[in-house]
Design an enzyme around this catalytic site. Structure first.
Site, mmCIF file in Angstrom:
data_model
loop_
_atom_site.group_PDB
_atom_site.id
_atom_site.type_symbol
_atom_site.label_atom_id
_atom_site.label_comp_id
_atom_site.label_asym_id
_atom_site.label_seq_id
_atom_site.Cartn_x
_atom_site.Cartn_y
_atom_site.Cartn_z
ATOM 1 C CG ASP A 26 -1.791 2.861 4.272
ATOM 2 O OD1 ASP A 26 -2.375 3.863 4.747
ATOM 3 O OD2 ASP A 26 -2.109 2.341 3.177
ATOM 4 C CG HIS A 47 -6.532 4.074 4.775
ATOM 5 N ND1 HIS A 47 -7.279 4.045 3.617
ATOM 6 C CD2 HIS A 47 -5.255 3.789 4.401
ATOM 7 C CE1 HIS A 47 -6.501 3.750 2.585
ATOM 8 N NE2 HIS A 47 -5.256 3.590 3.021
ATOM 9 C CG HIS A 68 1.419 -0.832 4.263
ATOM 10 N ND1 HIS A 68 0.283 -1.609 4.303
ATOM 11 C CD2 HIS A 68 1.185 0.112 3.313
ATOM 12 C CE1 HIS A 68 -0.596 -1.151 3.427
ATOM 13 N NE2 HIS A 68 -0.075 -0.108 2.807
ATOM 14 C CG ASP A 112 -4.524 4.064 -1.345
ATOM 15 O OD1 ASP A 112 -3.464 3.521 -1.706
ATOM 16 O OD2 ASP A 112 -5.058 3.815 -0.240
ATOM 17 C CG HIS A 113 -1.285 6.503 0.688
ATOM 18 N ND1 HIS A 113 -1.570 6.993 1.944
ATOM 19 C CD2 HIS A 113 -1.925 5.312 0.602
ATOM 20 C CE1 HIS A 113 -2.347 6.144 2.590
ATOM 21 N NE2 HIS A 113 -2.573 5.096 1.798
ATOM 22 C CG HIS A 173 2.599 3.808 1.498
ATOM 23 N ND1 HIS A 173 1.775 4.653 2.229
ATOM 24 C CD2 HIS A 173 1.800 2.802 1.067
ATOM 25 C CE1 HIS A 173 0.552 4.162 2.243
ATOM 26 N NE2 HIS A 173 0.536 3.043 1.535
ATOM 27 C CG HIS A 230 0.170 1.052 -1.594
ATOM 28 N ND1 HIS A 230 -0.044 0.513 -0.349
ATOM 29 C CD2 HIS A 230 0.848 0.099 -2.307
ATOM 30 C CE1 HIS A 230 0.458 -0.715 -0.304
ATOM 31 N NE2 HIS A 230 1.012 -0.981 -1.478
#
Ligand code: GBP
Ligand code: ZN
Length: 290
Positions: A166, A205, A144, A92-93, A88, A90
């Site tokens: 996520d 995560h 998400h 942090d990905h 996705h 975001h």
């Protein structure tokens, strides 16, 4: 002192927590049928993965937010990095994609959302492609984020793996930033719960111990959750990941996978599983373990 603490934490956020503190766990490898999956910790609690086809030595990377670590791992494994799987958008990905491609040269970057950096191949539900001899099937699981994709990987049909980003965590699920309870119900109950029970779950995560505190609050008498709390804590005490779990295990310990169970319905005070899904997510959004 206060100021020092603040700037240390800003430093940690900026540099992914690995300069002033140790990495959140060790790198591990899981051997499955025809494939090997190397887990790499990133940032404060993220996971990146190398998916390696044993026969052809081709390799894919899932969510390479720290490209330097990935390039080092690819070198150590003596494999050829041939594509990027993004769960996705975001940061942090997907936030490492451009930097990685600048190093590797042009390789396909798969994903389900136009907001993903360096995206070359937009995929949708049931899109399939090959990594050497492995088959990768895309599962569209919005909620998400609106373009979230899980990747289901099979070698010889036995011992499959799924990268859930996520959407599904061990013991929990992602926040509903861009979606609704019916969408998460469809993702977790209709799509991911239908995968073979032995499917290994590699999520985005390390949240397992926090998730289990909420899980035991929803079902205090659930012995599988009680046992999992002990085994997960033991792994974390040794700086090891709690990942992978399996689909069968998630069905036993994850309240969001258990919205059809009487005990979970009772906790929520409703009977419609989609309502249960909405109730659980709302409750966990503000849950503070005692
Ligand atoms: C914890 O540490 O256990 N509850 C978390 C706190 C995924 S990261 C952090 C948190 O909220 N994490 C997100 C989540 O969905 N957690 C599940 C839960 O709390 O039950 N992220 O980094 C998050 O997706 C992000 C990045 C969010 C960009 C929005 C944007 Br825009
Ligand atoms: Zn996210």
């Amino acid at each position: 002192m206060q100021l020092f603490r603040k700037s240390v934490s800003a430093f940690r956020v900026l540099f992914g927590g690995n300069i002033l503190s140790r990495s959140h766990c060790r790198s591990t490898t899981t051997w499955l049928d025809k494939m090997r999956i190397r887990l790499e910790p990133a940032l404060e609690d993220n996971y990146m993965y190398l998916l390696i086809d044993d026969e052809t030595k081709q390799c894919a990377v899932v969510d390479p937010v720290e490209p330097e670590k990935i390039l080092k791992a690819v070198k150590e494994e003596n494999v050829k990095l041939t594509c990027v799987l993004t769960t996705h958008h975001h940061w942090d990905h997907a936030g490492g994609n451009e930097k990685l491609i600048a190093q590797t040269g042009k390789i396909p970057v798969y994903g389900g959302d136009d907001r993903i950096g360096a995206l070359t191949d937009k995929v949708s539900h049931n899109t399939e492609f090959k990594l050497g001899n492995l088959n990768i099937k895309c599962l569209f699981t919005p909620c998400h984020t609106a373009g979230h994709i899980c990747y289901y990987v099979t070698g010889n049909k036995a011992d499959p793996a799924v990268f859930t980003g996520d959407t599904l965590f061990s013991g929990g699920c992602g926040r509903f930033f861009e979606g609704t309870p019916p969408q998460m119900y469809s993702a977790l109950i209709e799509i991911l719960s239908s995968l073979p029970g032995e499917t290994r779950v590699f999520c985005g995560h390390e949240y397992t111990t926090a998730n289990l505190k909420f899980a035991i609050h929803t079902e205090p008498a659930n012995v599988d959750i009680q046992n999992k709390i002990k085994s997960a804590q033991n792994l974390r005490d040794n700086n090891l990941p709690t990942i992978p779990s399996t689909i069968d295990e998630e069905k036993k310990i994850n309240p969001f996978m258990r919205v059809q169970c009487e005990s979970v319905k009772k906790h929520c005070g409703c009977t419609d599983p989609i309502e249960v899904m909405g109730y659980l997510r709302k409750e966990k959004d503000t849950f503070k373990p005692t």
